[in-house]
Structures are given as C-alpha cells and as structure tokens.
Design a protein around this motif. Structure first.
Motif, PDB file in Angstrom:
ATOM      1  N   UNK A 183      60.672  55.320   9.999  1.00  0.00           N
ATOM      2  CA  UNK A 183      61.057  53.948  10.303  1.00  0.00           C
ATOM      3  C   UNK A 183      61.874  53.348   9.160  1.00  0.00           C
ATOM      4  N   UNK A 184      63.004  52.755   9.519  1.00  0.00           N
ATOM      5  CA  UNK A 184      63.823  52.075   8.527  1.00  0.00           C
ATOM      6  C   UNK A 184      64.776  52.958   7.760  1.00  0.00           C
ATOM      7  N   UNK A 185      64.746  54.271   7.972  1.00  0.00           N
ATOM      8  CA  UNK A 185      65.661  55.146   7.246  1.00  0.00           C
ATOM      9  C   UNK A 185      67.055  55.071   7.864  1.00  0.00           C
ATOM     10  N   UNK A 186      68.078  55.411   7.065  1.00  0.00           N
ATOM     11  CA  UNK A 186      69.450  55.332   7.545  1.00  0.00           C
ATOM     12  C   UNK A 186      69.747  56.393   8.597  1.00  0.00           C
ATOM     13  N   UNK A 187      69.113  57.546   8.479  1.00  0.00           N
ATOM     14  CA  UNK A 187      69.435  58.659   9.373  1.00  0.00           C
ATOM     15  C   UNK A 187      68.632  58.634  10.674  1.00  0.00           C
ATOM     16  N   UNK A 188      67.343  58.317  10.603  1.00  0.00           N
ATOM     17  CA  UNK A 188      66.484  58.407  11.792  1.00  0.00           C
ATOM     18  C   UNK A 188      65.751  57.111  12.115  1.00  0.00           C
ATOM     19  N   UNK A 189      66.052  56.013  11.414  1.00  0.00           N
ATOM     20  CA  UNK A 189      65.329  54.766  11.642  1.00  0.00           C
ATOM     21  C   UNK A 189      65.544  54.206  13.038  1.00  0.00           C
ATOM     22  N   UNK A 190      66.787  54.216  13.519  1.00  0.00           N
ATOM     23  CA  UNK A 190      67.070  53.712  14.864  1.00  0.00           C
ATOM     24  C   UNK A 190      66.418  54.575  15.927  1.00  0.00           C
ATOM     25  N   UNK A 191      66.460  55.887  15.731  1.00  0.00           N
ATOM     26  CA  UNK A 191      65.833  56.789  16.694  1.00  0.00           C
ATOM     27  C   UNK A 191      64.324  56.602  16.714  1.00  0.00           C
ATOM     28  N   UNK A 192      63.725  56.370  15.556  1.00  0.00           N
ATOM     29  CA  UNK A 192      62.287  56.105  15.474  1.00  0.00           C
ATOM     30  C   UNK A 192      61.927  54.885  16.324  1.00  0.00           C
ATOM     31  N   UNK A 193      62.698  53.795  16.161  1.00  0.00           N
ATOM     32  CA  UNK A 193      62.414  52.559  16.889  1.00  0.00           C
ATOM     33  C   UNK A 193      62.617  52.735  18.386  1.00  0.00           C
ATOM     34  N   UNK A 194      63.759  53.339  18.784  1.00  0.00           N
ATOM     35  CA  UNK A 194      64.064  53.482  20.209  1.00  0.00           C
ATOM     36  C   UNK A 194      63.083  54.416  20.912  1.00  0.00           C
ATOM     37  N   UNK A 195      62.685  55.506  20.241  1.00  0.00           N
ATOM     38  CA  UNK A 195      61.764  56.462  20.860  1.00  0.00           C
ATOM     39  C   UNK A 195      60.399  55.837  21.087  1.00  0.00           C
TER      40      UNK A 195
END
Length: 438
Positions: A183-195
């Motif tokens: 969560x909140x990382x530049x690489x996977x933060x958005x994917x974490x939230x959307x998933x």
C-alpha cells in the motif's frame, strides 16, 4: 430537559420516544406554523398573538347502545427461534460487516476444484465485471475472475514467507508464483488499493449488503486499505489440484504419485533448512499433528505452499537442533548403502513419513517410502551446493523489498516477520550438516 420539551411542543413539534438526545428525537410536525417552516435558516420562531375565546359547548348526550360481541382471542403464531451459527453465538451487529474479517460467512458460489488458474497475475482490477466471485478460507481470498482464479494472502510473517519461497527455488522445490503488493508504494500501491476494493465489493454483493454499503465512501476507503489495514499482501497464482491428504492411494503409488513423493522428500529438506515446523512432523525435530494440506499435487508435480522460516532465539536450542539434523541426515544417507547387492532397509525418516500417511488413512507402502528417501537425497545434494553468498544475496533481496516500506509506514521488523529470518544460522546449518556429506 422537561422545560425544553414543553416549549418545543408549544411551537408545534412532536417527538419519537427513543433513548437518545432530545435533539435527535426532534422531528418536524405537520401542524408546524407555515411562516417558520418556510425559513430554513430561521434561528427563532415568529411572535404569536394569543387570544382567549370561550370554550365550545359540550356535545349532546347519545343514547346508550349494546356493546358489540367480543370475539374469542386468536393465539398469535409463535415465531421460530433464530438458529445460531456453528459455535452457538449469534454474530454481533456492526455499522457494516467487514468482508475481510468475516471468514466463512462470505463463501463464494463456486467450487475451487472447478477453477482454473489465471494465465497472469497482472490484472486490471478497475475493469467492471472482472471479479465474478470470491470465497474465503481463513485469511486467504480465492478470487474468481474472467481470466481465471488468483489468490490474495495477507500475512504477518510475509517477509519470512518471501524469503522461504526464494530459498525453495535454490533447492529445486516448486512453489506458487507470487507478486508482492504494498500500500502506498509507487510501483504497486494503486494495484493494492484497486484489488482490495474490487474483491471486497464483490464479497459485499455476495453477502447481500445492498447499495447503502457499496456506495459508502467511508466503507470504500476502508476496503481499499486492505484486511485489518495491513499494508502488505501477496498475490498468488491459483494451483488446481488436490492436496496431498486428499489424493487417493492408488494415485500415490502410480508413476506420477511416486514422482510426487520424491518431491515430498525435497520439500522435507527445505523445511529442515528453514526450520519450517508447520508442515510434516519429523523425529527428534518437530512433534505436532502436521498439515498435509500444505502440499498440492498439480499437473506439474508436487507444489509446496505456505512456506516460511523460524529463527531460534535460544543458542542451546539451536545447537540441539543442529545435532538432531546431523543424526537424521546420517540415517538417510546410510540407508543408501547396499548390503550383499541388495538395497538396505528404509531409513527412520522415510518409515516415519510412511506411518504418518498411514495415520491419515493412506498406505504409501515401502515403495513410496523409498521414493521419499530418494527425494531427500536429491534435496541434500542441492542443499550442499548452496553457498553463503547465495544465502546473503537472498536475504539482501528481501531487505531491499521491505525495509523502505517499513521506514515509510513506521513499522517494526517483527510486523512482517523479518525477525524470523536468521541467515547466519542457515549458513551454519548448511556448512555443518549438508556440505560435510560431499
């Protein structure tokens, strides 16, 4: 309170009798004066002129009539008692139910045995209709998408799990492919939230919670933060196939089954190196009931899931563990020798594994026990080739993944299981036991 109530009643307000504040009980009455009701920002009521008039005359008396016949009372139907769920305790009411912590209450309407794996773990979670169903077992969520099934797994020992998977590849042990979402990382933060939001929203639909929750901004924010607001989650590929405890005996003794038992021997060596005690019990090392569900027999062989490692905090226990491993490995190695052209009897470990399967209702016979020993020998040979630099590089990779996120989130190492990794002990064990066999 009474004076305030009488005053408000005088100006045309009615009340609902509930246990809350006087202002929450206040509702607007239909008989309210039109001049005040039309002013939304009025701070005080208008002035009224009170005139005293004579009371109206009383109505004329009516002649008495016979009372109507009284109908016999009708017994009200007795409502069936609400059956509590398993465990005997009714669930407590919440502002909204949390699909990430309700467990089996949010079972999906599909069977895992009928699912196929998604071809890739990179999914666009914002696509409408991507998630078709979700079923939850403990904290793992099996997500049925239009492309296939994937798994979301939060874990408080996630760093130790990632380290164990990387070390398993050095020993040639099959594991599930994974991607770490933070969560909140530049690489996977958005994917974490959307998933997390897409999966939790589907669980709400399955539970019949209605649009009041699906369109709730506060609930959406809660869902996007992940289960229990834990900022790390593993996205795993789904592995179709039965667990080792559910495989039929005739399949275990087939050619593919014997190969799977050899893979089991390799996995036992991996567990010894990692001190992963939560899979199969071994003599003089771990005494517990075991968990054969941590093996899945797939089309590509036996796959080890839920891998992890545990560090020793007591030096004497660590030394005792190394001594026990030496004896165990020596017994497996010694059983390889031949006597008078015939193979020696099965070693203690392989026979112990056979007895364990027998306690689960499966007899792998001596042929299967020898296959386990053969796999252990292969695993020992692979362990002997692991150098100190390989262990250090694996540990450094894990630190580079988790340390920046922990610093940003202000979390301690033990929050993700970094304290469970002891590369120094693993190097000592490899040198003292396995490399000495070469």
């Amino acid at each position: 309170r009474r004076i305030l109530k009488k005053t408000l009643q005088y100006f045309g307000f009615s009340f609902r009798h509930r246990k809350s504040s006087i202002f929450s009980m206040l509702v607007e009455s239909k008989e309210r004066k039109s001049g005040w009701a039309e002013s939304p920002r009025c701070l005080k009521p208008p002035k009224f002129t009170h005139t005293h008039t004579a009371p109206p005359p009383p109505p004329p008396p009516t002649p008495p009539t016979a009372p109507p016949p009284i109908a016999p009372p009708i017994a009200a139907p007795i409502a069936a008692p609400i059956a509590p769920p398993q465990g005997g305790v009714l669930p407590k009411k919440k502002k909204w139910a949390d699909p990430m912590t309700q467990g089996n209450a949010f079972k999906g309407n599909f069977e895992l045995k009928d699912m196929k794996a998604a071809p890739s773990l990179k999914l666009d979670w914002t696509v409408p209709g991507l998630v078709l169903g979700v079923t939850q077992e403990k904290r793992m969520r099996f997500v049925h998408t239009t492309f296939g099934c994937v798994v979301l797994k939060p874990s408080s020992t996630i760093a130790a799990d990632v380290f164990a998977d990387k070390l398993a590849s050095l020993l040639g042990v099959r594991t599930s492919t994974s991607r770490l979402l933070i969560r909140g990382s530049k690489s996977t933060g958005t994917e974490f939230s959307d998933a997390n939001f897409a999966v939790s929203r589907q669980q709400c639909v399955q539970a019949g919670m209605g649009a009041h929750l699906l369109n709730n901004k506060e609930a959406e924010e809660r869902f996007r933060r992940g289960p229990d607001s834990f900022p790390f989650v593993l996205l795993l590929d789904f592995i179709p196939g039965p667990t080792l405890g559910a495989v039929e005996q005739n399949k275990l003794l087939s050619s593919d089954g014997l190969v799977a038992l050899q893979d089991l021997g390799r996995i036992l060596v991996l567990d010894i190196v990692l001190n992963n005690w939560d899979r199969l019990p071994l003599p003089n090392l771990w005494t517990h009931e075991g968990n054969p569900d941590n093996f899945i027999l797939s089309s590509r062989g036996l796959v080890a899931i839920d891998n992890s490692t545990t560090a020793f905090t007591n030096e004497s226990k660590a030394d005792s563990y190394v001594t026990s491993v030496k004896q165990l490995v020596a017994g497996v190695k010694g059983a390889q020798e031949e006597k008078d052209g015939e193979e020696a009897a099965v070693d203690e470990v392989s026979e112990y594994v056979r007895n364990y399967f027998a306690s689960c209702g499966q007899d792998i016979t001596q042929k299967g026990a020898k296959a386990v020993r053969s796999g252990m020998l292969q695993g020992m040979a692979a362990a002997a080739k692991i150098t100190d630099a390989m262990v250090d590089d694996t540990y450094r990779e894990v630190l580079e993944i988790f340390t920046p996120a922990l610093d940003r989130l202000k979390m301690a190492d033990d929050a993700v299981g970094l304290d469970r990794i002891n590369p120094g002990f693993i190097k000592h064990l490899l040198h003292a036991v396995f490399r000495s066999l070469e």
